[in-house]
Scaffold this motif. Sequence first.
Motif: not given
Length: 231
Positions: A48-49, A55-68
């Motif tokens: 998850f981390g 997600g934060f690195a590519i500017g999409h933390p929400v998508y990164g969090g959901i996928l994570g």
Amino acid sequence: MARKANTDGAAGAGTPGRLKQIAQTYKMTRRVDSKVGLVVAGVGIVVFGVLLGLGFAIGHPVYGGILGFVLAFLAMAIVFGRRAERAAFGQMEGQPGAAAAVLENVRGWTVTPAVAMNRSQDVVHRAVGKAGIVLVGEGNPNRLRGLLAAEKKRMARTVADAPVHDFVIGEGEGEVPLKKLRTRLMKLPRVLPGAQVTAVNDRLRALGDLMSNMPVPKGPMNMRPPRGKMR
């Protein structure tokens, strides 16, 4: 409306049952593997981390969090399943009939436990599937060689057209560890069509097994049939 209520009720009843089964599996695994909870949780947090950080690195933390979250849950389930299976095999090893229990949980095989046995309690189980006939021996490897050879000879005239494989459960050279029996079984080449598998099974049933071939004791005991069926 009644049908929908029944369906919802069945789904509701199934969820607690599944959760209870997972909890029981976790308790069983934890008795053998005390670190299973920490390992599974650690895998989930790391996955998850990493994906949240991406997600934060590519500017999409929400998508990164959901996928994570999804991938973390999947990774945790895989790790937990493997450790639970390892713990189960650890508890089964050395127990009489452990190989038969493994065989009966592999799809696509018809299993007959204890088709042959000697006075020392060495035993041979039989499984029939599209890979042919598999004989699995549990006990002393030296004694099992003769027991397996005798069982092959007994089957030879009846099922000469089906390939026969034999495994001896153990950790020695040329033996198959119990935890790898399922994998070895699944790797065997599928060479028999379904109809031939059925025919082989029918012929072997007619041949009988250890229990059906045992002599019936004479005397008054024969006056009343035994209760229950023996496989």
